[in-house]
Design a protein around this motif. Sequence first.
Motif, PDB file in Angstrom:
ATOM      1  N   PRO A  45      10.701  24.922  52.043  1.00  0.00           N
ATOM      2  CA  PRO A  45       9.547  25.832  52.055  1.00  0.00           C
ATOM      3  C   PRO A  45       9.684  26.933  50.992  1.00  0.00           C
ATOM      4  CG  PRO A  45      10.382  25.485  54.289  1.00  0.00           C
ATOM      5  CD  PRO A  45      11.367  24.839  53.349  1.00  0.00           C
ATOM      6  N   GLY A  46      10.922  27.334  50.695  1.00  0.00           N
ATOM      7  CA  GLY A  46      11.141  28.362  49.674  1.00  0.00           C
ATOM      8  C   GLY A  46      10.652  27.909  48.307  1.00  0.00           C
ATOM      9  N   LEU A  47      10.973  26.673  47.954  1.00  0.00           N
ATOM     10  CA  LEU A  47      10.519  26.153  46.657  1.00  0.00           C
ATOM     11  C   LEU A  47       8.990  26.048  46.635  1.00  0.00           C
ATOM     12  CD1 LEU A  47      11.132  25.124  43.836  1.00  0.00           C
ATOM     13  CD2 LEU A  47      11.391  22.821  44.806  1.00  0.00           C
ATOM     14  N   ALA A  48       8.410  25.600  47.729  1.00  0.00           N
ATOM     15  CA  ALA A  48       6.948  25.492  47.805  1.00  0.00           C
ATOM     16  C   ALA A  48       6.300  26.862  47.586  1.00  0.00           C
ATOM     17  CB  ALA A  48       6.534  24.903  49.155  1.00  0.00           C
ATOM     18  N   ALA A  49       6.910  27.911  48.163  1.00  0.00           N
ATOM     19  CA  ALA A  49       6.365  29.262  48.016  1.00  0.00           C
ATOM     20  C   ALA A  49       6.480  29.750  46.571  1.00  0.00           C
ATOM     21  CB  ALA A  49       7.097  30.219  48.960  1.00  0.00           C
ATOM     22  N   ALA A  86      10.619  38.822  46.536  1.00  0.00           N
ATOM     23  CA  ALA A  86       9.920  38.937  47.825  1.00  0.00           C
ATOM     24  C   ALA A  86       9.898  37.596  48.563  1.00  0.00           C
ATOM     25  CB  ALA A  86       8.500  39.445  47.616  1.00  0.00           C
ATOM     26  N   ILE A  87       9.983  36.500  47.813  1.00  0.00           N
ATOM     27  CA  ILE A  87      10.049  35.169  48.427  1.00  0.00           C
ATOM     28  C   ILE A  87      11.488  34.847  48.822  1.00  0.00           C
ATOM     29  CG2 ILE A  87       9.777  32.682  48.010  1.00  0.00           C
ATOM     30  CD1 ILE A  87       7.520  33.487  45.983  1.00  0.00           C
ATOM     31  N   ILE A  88      12.412  35.044  47.882  1.00  0.00           N
ATOM     32  CA  ILE A  88      13.779  34.552  48.060  1.00  0.00           C
ATOM     33  C   ILE A  88      14.639  35.446  48.966  1.00  0.00           C
ATOM     34  CG2 ILE A  88      15.934  34.027  46.833  1.00  0.00           C
ATOM     35  CD1 ILE A  88      14.233  32.903  44.580  1.00  0.00           C
ATOM     36  N   HIS A  89      14.548  36.761  48.789  1.00  0.00           N
ATOM     37  CA  HIS A  89      15.446  37.652  49.532  1.00  0.00           C
ATOM     38  C   HIS A  89      15.364  37.504  51.057  1.00  0.00           C
ATOM     39  CE1 HIS A  89      16.284  40.611  45.984  1.00  0.00           C
ATOM     40  NE2 HIS A  89      16.776  39.408  45.790  1.00  0.00           N
TER      41      HIS A  89
END
Length: 198
Positions: A45-49, A86-89
């Motif tokens: 989901p992280g990559l998709a975001a 903001a996505i990864i942290h």
Amino acid sequence: MTVRVGLTGGIASGKSTVSAILAERGAVVIDADLLAREVVARGTPGLAAVVEEFGPEVLTSDGELDRAAVGALVFADPDARRRLEAIIHPLVHRRSAEQEAAAPEDAVVVHDIPLLAEVGRVGSFDAVVVVDAPAELQVQRMVEDRGWTREEAESRIAAQATREQRLAIATHVVDNTGSLDDLRRQVEAIYDELAGQA
């Protein structure tokens, strides 16, 4: 009682070596860089975001995150860097909390966080270990060990907290200007002190 330690240092300061020595001594090391790669691995989901935020041009032809493309994008644009963080942290924070919860109760848990001075989480640790080296030595190591140009090395240093900002958050400073033996002696003494608090 678990002792929570933040470990940080500028690029090419020797933080990875310090992290490895701490792990050898028995610390549970949670590597934020490694987790940051895991949370944006193909199919997550992280990559998709990240793709939703920055577009499909951040992917390689085989669907992996194109780190070089993303790096070029965020180092040139502070707003893009904030959007990526903001996505990864939050994803990294959640994974590191899971790993810490799985550690033995009396462990020294070391959170290896390159940007600790930048992310404002210093207060959540019992101790902060800063691996320190002068900027000129960092540049020399990046040029000699990584094959970077002097300009690439200097721009990467400029994108991080200053040496003074890192030293200001330290409860322990590891001076990495000497030999590997010097480094090991310092790190082992710090580990023994921290383990005594567990």
